[in-house]
Design an enzyme around this catalytic site. Structure first.
Site, short mmCIF file in Angstrom:
data_model
loop_
_atom_site.label_atom_id
_atom_site.label_comp_id
_atom_site.label_asym_id
_atom_site.label_seq_id
_atom_site.Cartn_x
_atom_site.Cartn_y
_atom_site.Cartn_z
N GLY A 185 -87.97 11.54 143.29
CA GLY A 185 -87.28 10.60 142.41
C GLY A 185 -88.02 9.28 142.33
O GLY A 185 -88.12 8.66 141.26
N THR A 186 -88.55 8.85 143.46
CA THR A 186 -89.28 7.58 143.51
C THR A 186 -90.50 7.62 142.57
O THR A 186 -90.76 6.67 141.83
CB THR A 186 -89.74 7.30 144.96
OG1 THR A 186 -88.57 7.26 145.79
CG2 THR A 186 -90.49 5.98 145.07
N ASN B 196 -75.99 4.82 143.97
CA ASN B 196 -76.01 5.67 145.16
C ASN B 196 -75.10 5.17 146.27
O ASN B 196 -74.66 5.94 147.11
CB ASN B 196 -77.44 5.83 145.68
CG ASN B 196 -78.19 4.52 145.77
OD1 ASN B 196 -78.33 3.79 144.77
ND2 ASN B 196 -78.69 4.20 146.95
N GLN C 266 -78.47 10.23 141.10
CA GLN C 266 -77.13 10.51 141.62
C GLN C 266 -76.19 11.11 140.58
O GLN C 266 -75.13 11.62 140.92
CB GLN C 266 -76.50 9.23 142.20
CG GLN C 266 -77.19 8.69 143.43
CD GLN C 266 -77.11 9.63 144.63
OE1 GLN C 266 -76.32 10.58 144.68
NE2 GLN C 266 -77.95 9.40 145.62
N GLY D 279 -84.94 16.43 143.47
CA GLY D 279 -84.50 17.73 143.97
C GLY D 279 -83.53 17.65 145.12
O GLY D 279 -82.49 18.30 145.12
N HIS D 280 -83.86 16.80 146.11
CA HIS D 280 -83.08 16.87 147.35
C HIS D 280 -81.71 16.21 147.27
O HIS D 280 -80.94 16.26 148.23
CB HIS D 280 -83.89 16.31 148.54
CG HIS D 280 -84.04 14.84 148.59
ND1 HIS D 280 -83.36 14.06 149.49
CD2 HIS D 280 -84.80 13.99 147.87
CE1 HIS D 280 -83.72 12.79 149.33
NE2 HIS D 280 -84.59 12.72 148.35
N THR E 162 -101.96 19.96 141.59
CA THR E 162 -101.50 21.35 141.57
C THR E 162 -99.99 21.39 141.82
O THR E 162 -99.48 20.70 142.71
CB THR E 162 -102.24 22.18 142.64
OG1 THR E 162 -103.63 22.10 142.33
CG2 THR E 162 -101.79 23.63 142.64
N CYS F 263 -82.00 3.78 152.99
CA CYS F 263 -83.23 3.00 152.89
C CYS F 263 -83.07 1.60 153.46
O CYS F 263 -84.05 0.97 153.82
CB CYS F 263 -83.65 2.92 151.43
SG CYS F 263 -83.46 4.49 150.62
C1 LIG Z 1 -82.55 9.12 146.55
C2 LIG Z 1 -82.66 8.27 145.32
C3 LIG Z 1 -83.91 8.00 144.75
C4 LIG Z 1 -85.21 8.45 145.39
O1 LIG Z 1 -85.41 9.82 145.30
P1 LIG Z 1 -86.52 10.46 146.30
O2 LIG Z 1 -86.66 11.86 145.79
O3 LIG Z 1 -85.95 10.39 147.65
O4 LIG Z 1 -87.76 9.68 146.13
C5 LIG Z 1 -83.94 7.23 143.62
N1 LIG Z 1 -82.82 6.76 143.06
C6 LIG Z 1 -81.61 7.01 143.56
C7 LIG Z 1 -80.40 6.47 142.87
C8 LIG Z 1 -81.47 7.76 144.71
O5 LIG Z 1 -80.27 7.99 145.22
#
Ligand SMILES: *Cc1c(COP(=O)(O)O)cnc(C)c1O
Length: 395
Positions: free
Chosen positions: A71-72, A150, A178, A199-200, A236, A324
């Site tokens: 996500g970052t 979040n 989120q 994904g996570h 890749t 974080c």
């Molecule tokens: C967790 C989160 C991210 C970051 O995602 P990662 O895959 O951990 O880099 C970005 N934005 C929000 C709102 C999140 O909750």
């Protein structure tokens, strides 16, 4: 013993169905999807299917989906792409409550030649739209507001905002990490230009993300390299994880409504019972407009970290602030932006649920948490002072 896991906004369990789909792509089908032979082609075909499934979840076209490493990365890429594509515009608008994945690059850019406006929120975490409208200008290159927060779960009206941004010729990006799987997202019906997923946070593995880029949006890659992802992201492909996020998107789309109804009922019960049983407990954020799985509760006059340690003894996982910011004793920037009083911000705990939580787990927390707060308050000098003051006032 399995923990009672109520920290799903930090990360989620990988769904067993997702693991099953991924496993053969580590051992049996390890080919490079860019290869010419069939062995690699199988992986390429699976990536294509995953792309279609992610597109389906958010009502996008498959070619609008770019797989990233998290996500970052998606958030950073969106900012970078918009600024590179519009080099003459030097203004960025974002909110005061963004995830560090947007907040930190924005702050970096503010020290490196860009002008940044951080739109404030009110005490319920709602965006100050008047302030935003006053600052949106012809010089604005990109506006980035998260879809859902979040820490508090508060939802921003991003679809409505996207229209406004379009009329000024700027790019609109939303961090929907989120929101995905929890809210109805249909890119065919809104004007959002770019959108980030991870994904996570969606029962897929860590280390895979998605950046949605609307067809026709000017774009510059952040990760330059091979021709993967139609030249929009070199490197890749993380084949197994991409297959994983595809499966996770499919699962989320299939059962979203049913699961959200169940999760919301558990969240509401947890919240209601804790507020009822514990004095001086306050919900942070706008209860009327929130994710179904999240509650942030301030237990005044106690330390959030102390609560977490005592919950951990009962094998209950929750968080204070965001993952974080924990590790530092600063209250979260989100609660500070909402002007939550110091005594409440420090005792704020976020519970975030998932499809895997049960009524028994919620009952267990409802039973264990009140005595924890009571014990901590008995040790808290602030609580003593507070009750003494109140008694004096009553007399
Ligand atoms: C967790 C989160 C991210 C970051 O995602 P990662 O895959 O951990 O880099 C970005 N934005 C929000 C709102 C999140 O909750």
């Amino acid at each position: 013993m399995n923990p009672i896991y109520l920290d799903n906004n930090a990360t989620t369990r990988v769904a067993p169905e997702v693991v099953d789909e991924m496993l053969p792509y580590f051992s049996k089908f390890y080919g490079n999807p860019s290869s010419m032979y069939n062995f690699g082609g199988n992986a390429g075909m699976k990536i294509k299917q995953a792309r279609a499934k992610v597109a389906e979840l958010i009502g996008a076209l498959p070619e609008e989906i770019v797989f990233t490493a998290c996500g970052t990365e998606s958030d950073n890429t969106a900012l970078w792409a918009a600024l590179r594509a519009n080099p003459l515009k030097r203004h960025i608008i974002t909110s005061a409550v963004e995830h560090p994945a947007v907040k930190n690059p924005a702050e970096y850019l503010s020290r490196n030649g860009y002008h940044i406006t951080f739109v404030p929120v009110d005490h319920l975490g709602r965006l100050d739209l008047d302030f935003f409208h006053q600052h949106l200008s012809d010089d604005t290159a990109i506006v980035s507001f998260m879809w859902a927060n979040n820490e508090t779960g508060v939802i921003f009206p991003v679809e409505q905002i996207a229209e406004k941004v379009k009329s000024k010729g700027a790019v609109f990006h939303t961090d929907a990490v989120q929101a995905a799987g929890k809210l109805h997202i249909n890119m065919a019906e809104n004007g959002i230009d770019m959108l980030s997923l991870s994904g996570h946070k969606l029962h897929a593995p860590k280390g895979v993300g998605v950046l949605y880029v609307r067809k026709g949006t000017k774009f510059a890659p952040f990760m330059m390299g091979g021709h993967q992802e139609a030249g929009r992201r070199g490197g890749t492909e993380n084949v197994a994880s991409i297959i994983g996020i595809g499966k996770a998107a499919e699962l989320a789309a299939e059962k979203m409504e049913e699961e959200n109804t169940k999760i919301k009922a558990l969240r509401d019960r947890l919240e209601f019972e804790l507020i009822r049983r514990i004095p001086n407990a306050i919900i942070n954020g706008d209860c009327q407009n929130r994710l179904p799985n999240t509650t942030s509760i301030a237990f005044e006059y106690v330390e959030g970290e102390a609560i977490l340690l005592m919950l951990d003894e009962h094998n209950i996982c929750a968080s204070s602030g965001s993952a974080c910011t924990s590790g530092s004793l600063e209250p979260s920037h989100v609660l500070r932006a909402m002007d939550v009083p110091f005594t409440a911000a420090h005792g704020s705990i976020r519970f975030s649920l998932s499809r895997y939580n049960t009524a028994e787990e919620i009952d267990f927390v409802i039973e264990k948490l009140p005595p924890v707060i009571e014990r901590l308050r008995r040790m808290s000098p602030f609580w003593g002072q507070k009750t003494a003051c109140q008694t004096t006032a009553i007399k």
